[in-house]
Design a protein around this motif. Structure first.
Motif, PDB file in Angstrom:
ATOM      1  N   PHE A 179     -18.869  -2.776  37.859  1.00 24.91           N
ATOM      2  CA  PHE A 179     -18.636  -2.184  36.535  1.00 24.91           C
ATOM      3  C   PHE A 179     -18.794  -3.202  35.395  1.00 24.91           C
ATOM      4  O   PHE A 179     -19.063  -2.831  34.261  1.00 24.91           O
ATOM      5  CB  PHE A 179     -17.228  -1.574  36.454  1.00 24.91           C
ATOM      6  CG  PHE A 179     -17.062  -0.258  37.184  1.00 24.91           C
ATOM      7  CD1 PHE A 179     -18.004   0.184  38.103  1.00 24.91           C
ATOM      8  CD2 PHE A 179     -15.948   0.540  36.968  1.00 24.91           C
ATOM      9  CE1 PHE A 179     -17.844   1.387  38.791  1.00 24.91           C
ATOM     10  CE2 PHE A 179     -15.780   1.747  37.647  1.00 24.91           C
ATOM     11  CZ  PHE A 179     -16.727   2.165  38.559  1.00 24.91           C
ATOM     12  N   MET A 230     -25.020  14.770  33.149  1.00 25.87           N
ATOM     13  CA  MET A 230     -24.052  13.723  33.515  1.00 25.87           C
ATOM     14  C   MET A 230     -22.632  14.285  33.544  1.00 25.87           C
ATOM     15  O   MET A 230     -21.821  13.933  34.401  1.00 25.87           O
ATOM     16  CB  MET A 230     -24.142  12.557  32.533  1.00 25.87           C
ATOM     17  CG  MET A 230     -25.402  11.724  32.701  1.00 25.87           C
ATOM     18  SD  MET A 230     -25.557  10.413  31.474  1.00 25.87           S
ATOM     19  CE  MET A 230     -24.352   9.221  32.052  1.00 25.87           C
ATOM     20  N   LEU A 231     -22.354  15.161  32.593  1.00 22.73           N
ATOM     21  CA  LEU A 231     -21.019  15.768  32.531  1.00 22.73           C
ATOM     22  C   LEU A 231     -20.778  16.636  33.776  1.00 22.73           C
ATOM     23  O   LEU A 231     -19.705  16.572  34.397  1.00 22.73           O
ATOM     24  CB  LEU A 231     -20.894  16.602  31.253  1.00 22.73           C
ATOM     25  CG  LEU A 231     -19.490  17.022  30.839  1.00 22.73           C
ATOM     26  CD1 LEU A 231     -18.596  15.823  30.605  1.00 22.73           C
ATOM     27  CD2 LEU A 231     -19.532  17.876  29.572  1.00 22.73           C
ATOM     28  N   THR A 273     -20.121  14.423  36.847  1.00 24.72           N
ATOM     29  CA  THR A 273     -18.810  13.754  36.798  1.00 24.72           C
ATOM     30  C   THR A 273     -17.686  14.757  37.069  1.00 24.72           C
ATOM     31  O   THR A 273     -16.765  14.469  37.859  1.00 24.72           O
ATOM     32  CB  THR A 273     -18.614  13.096  35.413  1.00 24.72           C
ATOM     33  OG1 THR A 273     -19.747  12.269  35.144  1.00 24.72           O
ATOM     34  CG2 THR A 273     -17.363  12.239  35.371  1.00 24.72           C
ATOM     35  N   THR A 282     -22.612   3.234  23.844  1.00 24.45           N
ATOM     36  CA  THR A 282     -22.764   4.212  24.942  1.00 24.45           C
ATOM     37  C   THR A 282     -23.186   3.531  26.248  1.00 24.45           C
ATOM     38  O   THR A 282     -23.153   4.155  27.306  1.00 24.45           O
ATOM     39  CB  THR A 282     -23.837   5.289  24.623  1.00 24.45           C
ATOM     40  OG1 THR A 282     -25.132   4.668  24.606  1.00 24.45           O
ATOM     41  CG2 THR A 282     -23.579   5.995  23.317  1.00 24.45           C
ATOM     42  N   ALA A 342     -21.908   1.168  28.075  1.00 29.25           N
ATOM     43  CA  ALA A 342     -20.916   0.974  29.143  1.00 29.25           C
ATOM     44  C   ALA A 342     -20.914   2.222  30.021  1.00 29.25           C
ATOM     45  O   ALA A 342     -20.978   2.141  31.252  1.00 29.25           O
ATOM     46  CB  ALA A 342     -19.544   0.713  28.556  1.00 29.25           C
ATOM     47  N   GLY A 343     -20.883   3.403  29.385  1.00 24.21           N
ATOM     48  CA  GLY A 343     -20.887   4.663  30.132  1.00 24.21           C
ATOM     49  C   GLY A 343     -22.190   4.882  30.878  1.00 24.21           C
ATOM     50  O   GLY A 343     -22.193   5.389  32.005  1.00 24.21           O
ATOM     51  N   ILE A 351     -21.555   2.666  33.924  1.00 25.91           N
ATOM     52  CA  ILE A 351     -20.339   2.860  34.727  1.00 25.91           C
ATOM     53  C   ILE A 351     -20.222   4.286  35.263  1.00 25.91           C
ATOM     54  O   ILE A 351     -19.712   4.485  36.374  1.00 25.91           O
ATOM     55  CB  ILE A 351     -19.100   2.438  33.898  1.00 25.91           C
ATOM     56  CG1 ILE A 351     -19.135   0.919  33.706  1.00 25.91           C
ATOM     57  CG2 ILE A 351     -17.804   2.846  34.588  1.00 25.91           C
ATOM     58  CD1 ILE A 351     -18.079   0.368  32.780  1.00 25.91           C
ATOM     59  N   ILE A 352     -20.710   5.280  34.517  1.00 25.96           N
ATOM     60  CA  ILE A 352     -20.608   6.668  35.016  1.00 25.96           C
ATOM     61  C   ILE A 352     -21.391   6.829  36.332  1.00 25.96           C
ATOM     62  O   ILE A 352     -20.827   7.254  37.338  1.00 25.96           O
ATOM     63  CB  ILE A 352     -21.046   7.686  33.935  1.00 25.96           C
ATOM     64  CG1 ILE A 352     -20.019   7.669  32.772  1.00 25.96           C
ATOM     65  CG2 ILE A 352     -21.156   9.091  34.515  1.00 25.96           C
ATOM     66  CD1 ILE A 352     -20.468   8.418  31.532  1.00 25.96           C
ATOM     67  N   PHE A 407     -19.723   4.983  39.124  1.00 26.01           N
ATOM     68  CA  PHE A 407     -18.564   5.724  39.639  1.00 26.01           C
ATOM     69  C   PHE A 407     -19.012   6.785  40.654  1.00 26.01           C
ATOM     70  O   PHE A 407     -18.363   6.987  41.680  1.00 26.01           O
ATOM     71  CB  PHE A 407     -17.803   6.366  38.468  1.00 26.01           C
ATOM     72  CG  PHE A 407     -16.631   7.189  38.901  1.00 26.01           C
ATOM     73  CD1 PHE A 407     -15.460   6.595  39.345  1.00 26.01           C
ATOM     74  CD2 PHE A 407     -16.688   8.581  38.891  1.00 26.01           C
ATOM     75  CE1 PHE A 407     -14.377   7.352  39.777  1.00 26.01           C
ATOM     76  CE2 PHE A 407     -15.619   9.348  39.317  1.00 26.01           C
ATOM     77  CZ  PHE A 407     -14.458   8.733  39.760  1.00 26.01           C
TER      78      PHE A 407
END
Lengths: 495, 45
Positions: free
Chosen positions: A76, A195-196, A199, A277, A279-280, A283-284, A287
């Motif tokens: 991460f 992406m949403l 997740t 944005t 980082a997401g 990391i998304i 994850f």
């Protein structure tokens, strides 16, 4: 088979709308500026949408998902470093403000302004080679992702690669940057929704605390500490910090978004908010990869584990939306990257071998032919080449082939008066040496003498490229101040 | 869960909120920029 009729309807409808948008945008391309940088009229919010859409493709999800599956939470930190690097570039205007002010369309154009046409030719050639090698694995990873999510398995990879390539080439060749800006906005909406969905599906099906426990039981402390993880360590951390800072300011597909902005202030704003944005962006999908580790355990093919998980837990109908989102992500990335590399080929390689500039119409024609050739290369290379280490490290080392020398030349060219032509040649050439050495030598790892084995470590080769490029620029310039007196920038335009 | 795991899960949550939050705002204002861009291109063409 995970993919039902409803999913197919969603995907085909999305593709039809997207291609129609791209073809319709063709009528807005009125000249070379329109084709390459959208007439430099892109506002901040649209600039952020196109930048994010460009820098997220299926390959992005796959390489970050692979890192999450192999290294757990310790990966991460890459997302945090990327966010810091891009936001810093946006906040300070480091490099991008100067490039925008000089109204260049590609980075090597700056080398000609500051050093010589020869430096532009060398820099353009390295940028083109680095760019297409970097992009060479995109199609293959897209094929792996889609075949796993849709449930077709490895046999469908080649067919998916061909289909994707045909769609992307069609509207890139037809419309250039204008169609990219228009379709990027649509793709930004769809990829964010995709992406949403992924997740939320993972959070609904899996318990977060069990994901956390699976990482520590599978990987131990290496799953949470990047320094303790044998894939990373200090050399990797320093290399990636330098690399993301350089890529933030100098990676042509992204930088072209800044060069398309209304003015330098908008360019800075676009970089800053896009940086937040990032980082997401990393990391998304990491994850998702960590969730795949918890779901399947170790032992899966690393690149296929995360898409296999999504194929199994996302319900029908939503799976179609997810795949449309992923296709959206990739189409925007391909179109921007293909345009960026083919425009470098036309303007900074072929045009630089001639004494006079080529007419706009010829440059656009060469760029279009270059787009098709780059596409064919991607297909052949993707089917044939086996990457060393993880996909992320392959992309970082091929990127370093160009950005180490580019960082040296542009930073020294803008901020150091003693930088000269010899320093630029030395910086560009030496920066490319370590990554090229790595890509060749790692194929002969077993036959190498002990003293050369360090060059088969991707992290060492990556960091070395920056040290050699910087050393080459400083020593080359200082040693030849009389032989090649520095020339200075005089062009200053809009504020 | 270890403190390292909790830390990274918190980082992941913050990153996701930042990403989707910016995406929501950009979706609204990006449409305005797009209309302006295409309107300008119409006049230029």
């Amino acid at each position: 088979m995970n993919f039902g009729l409803l999913d197919w309807v969603v995907v085909v409808a999305y593709l039809a709308v997207s291609v129609a948008f791209g073809i319709r945008a063709k009528r807005y391309v009125e000249n070379l500026d329109g084709y390459m940088v959208a007439g430099r009229r892109v506002g901040a919010s649209l600039g952020i949408a196109t930048f994010v859409a460009t820098e997220i493709g299926i390959v992005t999800y796959v390489y970050f998902g692979e890192l999450g599956y192999l290294a757990g939470f310790s990966a991460f930190f890459i997302g945090i470093l990327t966010m810091i690097a891009y936001s810093l570039v946006g906040r300070t205007g480091f490099i991008i403000e100067g490039l925008r002010r000089h109204r260049v369309m590609t980075i090597p154009e700056f080398y000609e302004l500051r050093f010589s046409r020869g430096a532009r030719l060398l820099g353009g050639t390295l940028l083109f080679l680095s760019g297409v090698l970097n992009m060479g694995i995109f199609l293959k990873f897209d094929g792996i992702f889609l075949s796993e999510v849709m449930g077709y398995g490895p046999d469908a990879v080649a067919a998916i690669m061909v289909l994707m390539l045909l769609i992307v080439i069609a509207y890139t060749v037809l419309g250039g940057m204008f169609s990219i800006v228009v379709t990027d906005y649509l793709q930004f909406l769809v990829l964010s929704a995709g992406m949403l969905i992924a997740t939320v599906a993972i959070l609904l099906r899996m318990d977060v605390s069990s994901i956390g426990l699976a990482v520590t039981s599978s990987l131990g402390v290496a799953g949470v500490d990047p320094i303790a993880n044998p894939r990373f360590g200090w050399i990797f951390v320093i290399w990636i910090l330098l690399s993301t800072l350089a890529a933030g300011a100098l990676w042509q597909p992204g930088t072209s978004k800044a060069l398309a902005s209304e003015n330098p202030a908008v360019a800075k704003k676009v970089f800053f908010w896009t940086g937040l944005t990032f980082a997401g962006r990393a990391i998304i999908p990491m994850f998702w990869g960590v969730a795949a580790l918890a779901y399947f355990g170790q032992g899966q093919e690393s690149a296929a584990a995360m898409p296999r998980l999504l194929g199994q837990i996302v319900p029908s109908g939503f799976l179609g939306l997810l795949v449309a989102g992923m296709l959206a992500a990739s189409m925007s990335t391909y179109s921007a990257y293909v345009l960026a590399w083919s425009s470098v080929l036309a303007r900074d390689v072929i045009a630089c071998t001639r004494r006079n500039d080529l007419p706009d119409r010829t440059v656009i024609t060469i760029t279009r032919i270059g787009s098709v050739l780059v596409g064919i290369f991607l297909l052949v290379f993707g089917l044939w080449y086996q990457i060393p280490d993880t996909a992320f490290q392959y992309l970082a080392v091929t990127g370093s082939m160009y950005i180490s020398g580019a960082l040296t030349c542009v930073v020294a060219g803008m901020y150091w008066r003693k930088a000269n032509l010899v320093g630029s040649y030395a910086g560009l050439s030496l920066g490319a040496l370590a990554p090229i050495g790595f890509l060749i030598l790692e194929k002969f790892r077993d036959a190498l003498p002990d003293y050369l084995l360090f060059m088969t470590d991707v992290n060492v080769a990556g960091l070395l490229s920056f040290l050699l490029a910087g050393g080459g620029m400083v020593i080359g310039s200082l040693a030849t101040q009389r032989l090649a007196p520095p020339t200075h920038l005089t062009v200053t335009e809009e504020q | 869960m270890t403190s390292g795991t909790v830390f990274w899960l918190a980082v992941a949550a913050a990153s996701a909120i930042l990403f989707f939050g910016i995406a929501a705002v950009v979706s609204i204002y990006g449409l305005r920029d797009l209309r302006r861009l295409l309107g300008g291109a119409d006049k230029a063409g």
